[in-house]
Write an enzyme that holds these catalytic residues in place. Structure first.
Site, PDB file in Angstrom:
ATOM      1  N   LYS A 123       2.005   4.311  22.081  1.00 21.11           N
ATOM      2  CA  LYS A 123       1.653   3.033  21.016  1.00 21.11           C
ATOM      3  C   LYS A 123       0.564   2.344  21.474  1.00 21.11           C
ATOM      4  O   LYS A 123       0.709   1.526  22.529  1.00 21.11           O
ATOM      5  CB  LYS A 123       2.802   2.227  20.391  1.00 21.11           C
ATOM      6  CG  LYS A 123       2.384   1.600  19.130  1.00 21.11           C
ATOM      7  CD  LYS A 123       3.542   0.917  18.494  1.00 21.11           C
ATOM      8  CE  LYS A 123       3.250  -0.113  17.609  1.00 21.11           C
ATOM      9  NZ  LYS A 123       2.876   0.840  16.230  1.00 21.11           N
ATOM     10  N   LYS A 145       0.701  -1.060   0.172  1.00 16.91           N
ATOM     11  CA  LYS A 145       0.043   0.015  -0.037  1.00 16.91           C
ATOM     12  C   LYS A 145       0.864   1.233   0.009  1.00 16.91           C
ATOM     13  O   LYS A 145       1.991   1.180   0.387  1.00 16.91           O
ATOM     14  CB  LYS A 145      -0.924   0.107   1.320  1.00 16.91           C
ATOM     15  CG  LYS A 145       0.156   0.181   2.444  1.00 16.91           C
ATOM     16  CD  LYS A 145      -0.879   0.588   3.835  1.00 16.91           C
ATOM     17  CE  LYS A 145      -0.971   1.864   4.102  1.00 16.91           C
ATOM     18  NZ  LYS A 145       0.400   2.397   4.952  1.00 16.91           N
ATOM     19  N   HIS A 185      -5.745   0.190   6.992  1.00 23.37           N
ATOM     20  CA  HIS A 185      -5.694  -0.524   8.159  1.00 23.37           C
ATOM     21  C   HIS A 185      -6.965  -0.439   8.974  1.00 23.37           C
ATOM     22  O   HIS A 185      -7.510  -1.584   9.435  1.00 23.37           O
ATOM     23  CB  HIS A 185      -4.618  -0.231   9.094  1.00 23.37           C
ATOM     24  CG  HIS A 185      -3.271  -0.084   8.381  1.00 23.37           C
ATOM     25  ND1 HIS A 185      -2.829  -1.280   7.588  1.00 23.37           N
ATOM     26  CD2 HIS A 185      -2.245   0.627   8.628  1.00 23.37           C
ATOM     27  CE1 HIS A 185      -1.654  -0.714   7.174  1.00 23.37           C
ATOM     28  NE2 HIS A 185      -1.263   0.233   7.842  1.00 23.37           N
TER      29      HIS A 185
HETATM   30  C1  BG6 Z   1       1.928   1.520   7.791  1.00 22.70           C
HETATM   31  C2  BG6 Z   1       1.885   3.291   7.978  1.00 22.70           C
HETATM   32  O1  BG6 Z   1       1.433   1.114   7.140  1.00 22.70           O
HETATM   33  O2  BG6 Z   1       1.703   1.353   9.329  1.00 22.70           O
HETATM   34  C3  BG6 Z   1       2.879   3.888   9.077  1.00 22.70           C
HETATM   35  O3  BG6 Z   1       2.327   3.981   6.738  1.00 22.70           O
HETATM   36  C4  BG6 Z   1       2.464   3.386  10.467  1.00 22.70           C
HETATM   37  O4  BG6 Z   1       2.773   5.451   9.185  1.00 22.70           O
HETATM   38  C5  BG6 Z   1       2.539   2.047  10.521  1.00 22.70           C
HETATM   39  O5  BG6 Z   1       3.344   3.788  11.419  1.00 22.70           O
HETATM   40  C6  BG6 Z   1       1.965   1.312  11.600  1.00 22.70           C
HETATM   41  O6  BG6 Z   1       2.185   0.069  11.715  1.00 22.70           O
HETATM   42  P1  BG6 Z   1       2.123  -0.799  13.217  1.00 22.70           P
HETATM   43  O7  BG6 Z   1       2.469  -2.259  12.611  1.00 22.70           O
HETATM   44  O8  BG6 Z   1       3.453  -0.151  13.797  1.00 22.70           O
HETATM   45  O9  BG6 Z   1       1.164  -0.605  13.923  1.00 22.70           O
END
Ligand code: BG6
Length: 489
Positions: free
Chosen positions: A344, A147, A239
């Site tokens: 996070k 993507k 997502h």
């Molecule tokens: C990616 C985005 O698809 O997913 C990023 O482009 C984002 O901006 C990342 O930080 C987040 O992924 P995860 O697995 O760390 O939640």
């Protein structure tokens, strides 16, 4: 995870092999598959990039990256075996003749190939044309596309058309790495292996749903890419909508790629479009300003390196999404995602309806409803909030809100959580498309995302500021408070 080594070997050809994604995620994922004995002994990994590297330089770069990005101690013998699989080919992606060099490298190798496009999507078409010209595409090959597929519906169609001129849909694996996450996959098990949830999963029992995907990171040196995309295209269009569609879909008739994707598609198509007239009521877009994270000062979005000081790109989005179908009419799905949030933290909270009648008024005037929390990351797990009697002999029954808490790390020991890319790479090698996004899904997701992006453009308003380290603009609180609800913090 399946522990069967594929019966036949393939060449895994990584376009963009020296890029950020390959370094951080793809090589570590392939290393883990090798470590687990899940790569056929003859499988080769063919790195393709523009740089004029020698094989030795490429191997050196890969081994440094493994040391940096594999989260536990490397096994030297596996690293050696892994590096012995590596082949490097420099390539000018837009120069058709340069694919003849790639053909020299690939011919004589394994007959089936997995082409992994980890380059800007704008050149997927050039790569396909080059491969075709050098007769490097057969019906047995697969192609993995990263993507974002396009910037809007129209541009996604252009990219998909370019690729599908050379590969059939059953050869195309559009990756959304959230579909490889343990807890996202567990949504299906939770919903369809537990009658308790299968039968209570609709407008009769559920009041509303909250999906939060918060990140503490900023844009990590990806200004150019990110500023074009923003959080809506980078996170929501893919997502968050994938999570939403797995949560809201009807039970698929079978655990099979098309049955699952057919049902997800129906949800995406039933999303109520957002218009210029209600966009301010149903969405909030924000942009972080300077603030503090974990006690340290961090710059605002407009102060990041290479920033365009006048950018109006959003780094936070909150949306009240509504699904117009029999199951979900009247049940809002509140989505919230942002960069530079306090931590996070990604979770889904299903808020069930309140009991219609309360016989425990003496102890609890306003009985809280049950809440099912699915912690996506970190500390993956599932938690159900229930009411419970406080033990004791008091004349009245005292009750208390309590949690049934299933933490994956406590329940399943310290087993490493398999990285999403690792699982998805294996699925591509094994030819299972269940956890990849079909073209019609991508397009339906764009239709809805475009309705919001166009509505924002129509209002011409700037994103609302929020301090880095906070949970987003104040108006995101009002978005849900208007419905007499509040975000779970
Ligand atoms: C990616 C985005 O698809 O997913 C990023 O482009 C984002 O901006 C990342 O930080 C987040 O992924 P995860 O697995 O760390 O939640």
């Amino acid at each position: 995870m399946k522990t069967v080594t594929p019966e036949s070997a393939s060449d895994i050809v990584l376009f963009g092999a020296l890029g950020d994604l390959a370094r951080r995620k793809l090589f570590p994922a392939l290393y883990h598959l090798d470590l687990a004995g899940l790569l056929h002994e003859n499988t080769r990994i063919v790195g393709v990039a523009r740089q004029d590297f020698s094989l030795e330089e490429c191997k050196q770069a890969i081994s440094e990256n493994l040391a940096k990005f594999v989260k536990h101690e490397l096994e030297p013998a596996v690293v050696e075996r892994f590096l012995s699989r590596v082949v490097y080919q420099s390539l000018d992606f837009k120069e058709i003749k340069s694919y003849d060099n790639l053909a020299n490298t690939l011919n004589g190798g394994n007959e089936t190939r997995v082409y992994y496009f980890s380059t800007p999507p704008a050149i997927y078409g050039d790569i396909c044309q080059g491969l075709d010209n050098a007769k490097l595409i057969t019906a047995a090959d697969r192609v993995v596309m990263e993507k974002p597929i396009g910037h809007c519906l129209a541009s996604s169609k252009v990219i998909n058309d370019q690729v599908s001129r050379y590969f059939a849909e059953n050869q195309i694996y559009r990756i959304d790495h959230y579909l490889g996450k343990e807890t996202v996959l567990n949504l299906l098990v939770l919903r369809f292996a537990n009658l308790l949830f299968t039968n209570n999963w609709d407008r009769n029992c559920i009041d509303h749903v909250q999906i939060t995907v918060a990140e503490s990171v900023g844009i990590e040196g990806r200004w150019g890419f990110y500023d074009e995309a923003g959080q809506m295209r980078d996170m929501v269009q893919n997502h968050l909508l994938q999570i939403l569609s797995l949560l809201a879909m009807e039970p698929p008739a079978a655990f099979d790629a098309d049955c699952i994707r057919d049902e997800k598609l129906k949800v995406l198509k039933a999303l109520r479009p957002i218009t210029r007239h209600n966009v301010n009521e149903k969405t909030v877009r924000g942009q972080y300003t300077e603030g503090f994270l974990a006690g340290a000062a961090v710059p605002g979005y407009l102060q990041e390196d290479d920033a365009n000081k006048h950018s109006n790109t959003e780094t936070f989005v909150a949306i009240k999404a509504e699904i117009d179908n029999w199951r979900w009419t009247g049940v809002p799905f509140y989505l919230r995602t942002g960069k530079r949030m306090p931590c996070k933290h990604s979770e889904i909270v299903i808020h069930f309806k309140q009991q219609p009648h309360n016989i425990f008024k003496d102890s609890y005037v306003d009985l809280p409803s049950n809440k099912l929390t699915i912690r996506l990351q970190p500390d993956e797990g599932v938690e159900l909030q229930v009411m419970n009697k406080i033990p004791g002999i008091a004349s009245q029954i005292n009750i208390h809100e309590n949690k049934l808490d299933l933490s994956f790390s406590e329940t399943y020991g310290n087993e490493r959580v398999v990285d999403a890319y690792e699982r998805l790479m294996l699925e591509v090698i094994n030819g299972n498309q269940s956890w990849f996004v079909r073209r019609d899904e991508v397009e339906a997701a764009w239709v809805w995302a475009d309705s919001i992006i166009n509505a924002w453009q129509g209002t011409n308003e700037k994103p609302k500021p929020y301090a880095a380290g906070s949970w987003g603009p104040v108006s995101s609180i009002s978005l849900i408070a208007r419905d007499d609800r509040q975000w779970v913090e």
